[in-house]
Structure formats: C-alpha cells, structure tokens
Design an enzyme around this catalytic site. Structure first.
Site, PDB file in Angstrom:
ATOM      1  N   ASP A  33      40.312  40.664  46.367  1.00  0.00           N
ATOM      2  CA  ASP A  33      41.235  39.926  47.231  1.00  0.00           C
ATOM      3  C   ASP A  33      41.855  38.698  46.581  1.00  0.00           C
ATOM      4  OD1 ASP A  33      40.128  41.786  48.900  1.00  0.00           O
ATOM      5  OD2 ASP A  33      39.430  40.391  50.412  1.00  0.00           O
ATOM      6  N   CYS A  72      42.270  47.119  50.231  1.00  0.00           N
ATOM      7  CA  CYS A  72      41.168  47.686  49.444  1.00  0.00           C
ATOM      8  C   CYS A  72      41.200  49.203  49.291  1.00  0.00           C
ATOM      9  CB  CYS A  72      39.832  47.293  50.054  1.00  0.00           C
ATOM     10  SG  CYS A  72      39.671  45.554  50.463  1.00  0.00           S
TER      11      CYS A  72
END
Length: 612
Positions: A33, A72
């Site tokens: 992230d 993701c």
C-alpha cells in the site's frame, strides 16, 4: 574407450553443476500500500529510506513503474499471472468467484520450478485465479529459501505488511496522545487534501511506517549477506500498488498506481548487464512485466498467452521498451466503479465509464480511516476548495493530466484545445487496447459469474465483437448529446440487454442533456426485461429527473437472484442516498434472505444502509 567416455561424462556433469550454480537467485520484497510518492528516493517530499537507497546504489531505479491495478488482489493476480485482469476475469476485489488460469498458461513461478528453482512465498497470495500445486514449494508464514537443496537456485517473495492501510486505522485521540517520529508540521500535504491537523498527522504516521519497512528491508538484505547469497541474488523492492492515503489505494490515479521499484543487481552478474549500475531507468514497466523479466534472467521458459514482456536481461539483449502503462479499477470491496487509464509519456488519460459514481462513494473499510471521515465531513460542511471537493462530485467521462506539471492530477486538460491531439491519441490507443483484450468489464459481474466463470478468456474471445460494440456504446458518453442521440436511441431499443444497459449509463453520463429521452427511460425503469437495466434507468431518472427510485430498486432486490447482483443494485442506492439531492430507502434485512452466493460484500453494504 569406456574410461574415456566416463571422463567426458564427468566433465559434462561437472559443467552442468557449474551452470546450475551460475543461475541467479531472486528475492522480491513487497511493501504493501505505498506509492512512489512516499520515498525520498523517488519524490523529494517522501520519507528517507537508507536501506532501499543502498539497493539503488548497487542496482537500478525505475522511475516509471506501475501496478496495473490500485488494489491488492487484482494487482497481485496481475503480478503472478503476467496477464491483464480484465482479459482473464480477475479484476474485482475481492473476488466473488474464482476463475481458472488462461489455457496453456501457469502462474510464472511454476516455470521457474520447471527450470530447477526452489520457489517460496512468505506469505500473502490474495489471487483471484485458481492456483495449481506446481507454483510454490512453500507458501506460508514460515516459507524461506533455507529449505532448498544444496546449491539449488531460488525465487523468494517476502511481503511486509507494515505499511498496510490498516496501520492508519487509529482512533482520533491518537492525534493528540501518540506523537509521531516524523514532525507533522514538516510533511507535504498534496493539494487535493485539506491541510488539517488530521491529515498532517496521518501523513507523518505513514512516513514513520515507511521508515519501519525500510528497516525490515535492511534486515532481510543483511540475512542474505550473512548467508553468502547477496552477490548471486537479484533483489526487487517494490510496492504492491499505490499509497493508502485517501484517493490512493483503490483509485486509478498516479497515487494509486505509480509504485517504487528498485532492483539490486548482484555483483556476480553486473558485468553482464546492459544498464549501468546506479542508473535511473526511464522506460515504463508494469506488473504484467515482472514475471517475464525474472524468467528471462533465469534463462527459463517465457510462456505464450501472457500480456507482459521482459524488461531486464543478462547480456546484450535488446528488450522491448515502452512509454505506456495500462491501469484498471472496478469493484473495490462493496464499492463499484469502472475506470480504465493509460499513462503514456508525461500524460495520464483517465476514462471514467460511470462518471456519476463519484470517487468518495462509501466504502466501509476506507472510511475506517480518520482522514477519510474528516474529508467527507468537511465536504458536507462546505469547507473544501474546488480541488479538494472534487473527490465527492461526479467526474468527467474523460480526464487528461500532464503528470510532470501536475503530479497530483488536479487540472483536467481534456477540454483544452492545446491538448486535443494528446487526448485523441490516448483515447484511440486505450480503445485499441480494450477491444484487443477484449475487456470483460463491460458485462456486470453477476452476468460474468453465471456465464463466463469456467473460462473467461474463451468467453471474451467468443464475444469480442459484442464487447467492441459495448465499448462503442459506452463511448457515446464523450460525444455531445445531440451528436450521440441517434446511437443512444438505437442502443436503448436494442434486443441486447447489455447494449441497453450501456445506453442508459451513457444517458446518465450526459445528465440533464439526455432528458429528451426521459419518457423512454421511464418506460424502461418499469418494464425492461433485464433487472439491472431497470435499475440503471431508475438511476438516471433519480439523478436527473427528480423521480424517486425507491420502488424500482426495492422490486429489483426482490427480483435479484444472487448477492452479487444485489450488491450492484445497492451501489446505486448508496449513490442516490449520499449524493444530491439524496433519497431515502427503507430496506430490511429480510429483503435479502433469498439471495444466493457469497454475501460478504453485500453484508458490508447492508451494514452501512441498515445497520447490523
């Protein structure tokens, strides 16, 4: 004679062992992230990362590296398959159904195993495609290269979760009670964010996390050094997609797609590298390219049927270079959108196929972050400037940004005559890519689950012409309404439900300009044979004709067959409730008991709309 043959055999065997020993090892270090904006190595406003900098000094820095997706599971599936997710049916996060790998294609570590490599993953997978048993020797929290055979080359993936989005799910009182190592008054807050104490603290806290993960990188490199492996191991450091601050993760902008990438080249192989050690590489690379690159460096088979190309090789190989990267964003948890974007040179072209689905539409997990909640509260209170408020407003169907001049994409150049040529070029190039795949995102997820899940690639090829026609209908959004009207009327009258579906969406994108078609859309909201077309027609009428959509949406929920279909309907409900002018819905949990399939995303929507 026999003794001579035996001698030759032993020599050949010795050479074979030597060649095996000469194969490089590979370690991928992924931090979750974080975009390139958070490392000073890539951006002067980023955090210092001395251990990652040391890798760069002994390797290559890629200035233009991109995840193809800003979240993701879609990003990691692209990475492991080397295939565009909208082509192979893996583009929704989180998956509502698993799909097989494309016929004849394996996840790329399987090819390394065939070439004699020991492959390990520690430990996140998060794939949207079915994994076969030949991908990893070990994929677990204990996975390590240490269990390989003597002198066996290895490929190891290490994911550090330190920078994950959840690291910023702190209570508001922490802003006063838990000081950060980084001074909040020194951090840069981009122009699309309000420069409040909350945002400054959130940025400072994330800078701390970046420095923490840098320490972890250093420890892993030290481990390789102590084991005598450093000078035979390529180390890739990169983020698994863009940054987690609001409008990063989940959004197809630079902050969601532009990742840091550093490749340390081991000393043993430096004299075989065409690139000069310490260089900053300008050619564009994407996640589809990472697998083929490792296979190329390992001397392993690169399969046909993938979308990526190797960007690094030993020797004088002339590899393909490019100045473009494709990005895509679709369902992110319970929140739906459909965005395709092409970064080419200094420009980023963004195509919002459902532009009325504003970026800030509710997503439960996103809004666990204090900064997200404050941003929305400031918007509701009318305390944001035009740039900061855009996150909560409908977007243009097309956006064009000069990323070099405007790195946080605040000035849309799509309507600027001086950039008309660049706009046309990128629009045409993106259309070519999407039709060439073809892009399965033009069908609703519930339809794909019922009709394409067994072989999405084959389904796409069988419906390639149909998908091209759906794109053509969707692109009526970017024409003036009067010019688009004849084709919109044709789409609304089509026997193909998905032509009607995209015709209605295009009308919603045109806004009140499309009200001359209001009577037809009103009829479609009541009588169209396709449930989701009725929902989209009610959506148009609610947004632009002040017609209450509650009755149509309630009936649509009753008629829905799966939780996935109902979740898409509730995306419209949240849009119409939270946007202007705002509508009320009185759903009950009992309204959804009949629905089949995975209810995870649907339950998140119900938690927001109804409560637990």
């Amino acid at each position: 004679m026999l003794r001579g043959l035996l001698s030759v055999f032993l020599i050949l065997l010795s050479c074979g062992s030597l060649l095996a020993a000469e194969k490089p090892n590979f370690v991928w270090i992924m931090s979750e992230d974080n975009s390139s904006h958070f490392l000073k190595l890539f951006d002067p406003t980023g955090a210092p990362t001395p251990n990652i900098d040391a890798l760069a000094d002994q390797g290559l820095v890629y200035e233009h590296a991109f995840s193809n997706a800003p979240v993701c599971s879609v990003a990691r599936t692209t990475l492991i398959t080397s295939c565009y997710a909208p082509r192979i049916g893996t583009f929704h996060h989180r998956r509502s159904f698993m799909v097989p790998m494309p016929e004849g294609v394996k996840m790329f570590p399987a090819y390394l195993r065939e070439a004699g490599y020991y492959t390990t993953n520690n430990s996140k997978e998060d794939y949207n495609a079915k994994k076969s048993d030949d991908v990893w020797d070990d994929s677990s929290r204990k996975a390590s290269w240490k269990n390989r055979k003597a002198d066996q080359p290895f490929f190891h993936v290490q994911t550090f979760t330190t920078t994950h989005e959840s690291s910023l799910h702190f209570p508001a009182k922490d802003i006063q009670d838990k000081p950060t190592k980084t001074d909040p008054e020194t951090v840069f807050v981009p122009p699309h964010h309000p420069k409040t104490e909350t945002f400054k603290y959130t940025y400072a806290r994330y800078h701390d996390r970046i420095q923490d993960v840098d320490q972890q990188v250093g420890q892993l490199v030290d481990q390789l050094r102590k084991e005598g492996l450093l000078e035979t191991t390529f180390i890739f450091y990169f983020g698994d997609h863009g940054g987690v601050l609001p409008r990063g993760k989940g959004y197809a902008y630079e902050t969601g797609l532009h990742i840091p990438l550093v490749i340390r080249v081991p000393e043993k192989f430096r004299d075989q590298m065409p690139e000069k050690i310490g260089s900053r590489i300008q050619s564009f690379v994407s996640f589809i390219d990472f697998g083929p690159t490792v296979l190329k460096l390992a001397g392993a088979k690169i399969p046909e049927g993938i979308d990526g190309h190797a960007f690094l090789a030993l020797g004088d190989a002339q590899l393909m270079e490019t100045d473009e990267s494709l990005g895509y964003a679709d369902r992110f948890d319970e929140k739906y959108d459909m965005v395709r974007t092409l970064r080419k040179g200094k420009y980023r072209y963004v195509r919002n196929f459902q532009p009325f689905n504003f970026d800030g539409l509710m997503n439960n997990y996103r809004y666990k972050m204090v900064a997200y909640r404050e941003w929305r509260e400031l918007y509701d209170a009318g305390k944001l400037n035009e740039v900061q408020a855009q996150f909560f407003k409908a977007r243009p169907a097309e956006m064009l940004f000069d990323v070099e001049a405007d790195p946080y994409e605040t000035k849309n150049l799509a309507g600027d005559p001086q950039h008309a040529q660049a706009l046309a070029e990128l629009r045409g190039r993106l259309n070519t890519i999407l039709t060439g795949m073809p892009d399965l995102g033009f069908y609703p997820e519930s339809f794909l689950a019922a009709n394409a899940a067994e072989n999405p690639v084959a389904f796409g090829q069988q419906h390639k012409d149909e998908i091209a026609k759906l794109l053509e209908t969707a692109n009526l959004e970017i024409l003036a309404f009067d010019e688009a009207r004849p084709q919109l009327e044709e789409a609304l009258d089509s026997a193909d439900p998905w032509q009607r579906y995209w015709g209605v969406i295009a009308c919603s994108s045109h806004g009140k300009s499309a009200l001359p078609l209001g009577k037809q859309l009103e009829s479609m909201a009541m009588t169209d044979p396709e449930n989701l077309v009725r929902v989209r027609a009610a959506e148009f009428l609610a947004l632009h004709a002040d017609v209450d959509p509650a009755a149509v949406l309630s009936k649509a929920i009753a008629d829905a067959e799966t939780a996935t279909e109902a979740n898409l309907i509730l995306n419209t409900a949240v849009l119409l409730q939270d946007g202007q002018p705002g509508y009320e819905f009185n759903f009950k949990h009992s309204d959804f008991k009949h629905l089949k399939g995975n209810r995870g995303e649907l339950d998140r929507r119900l938690e927001y709309l109804i409560g637990k």
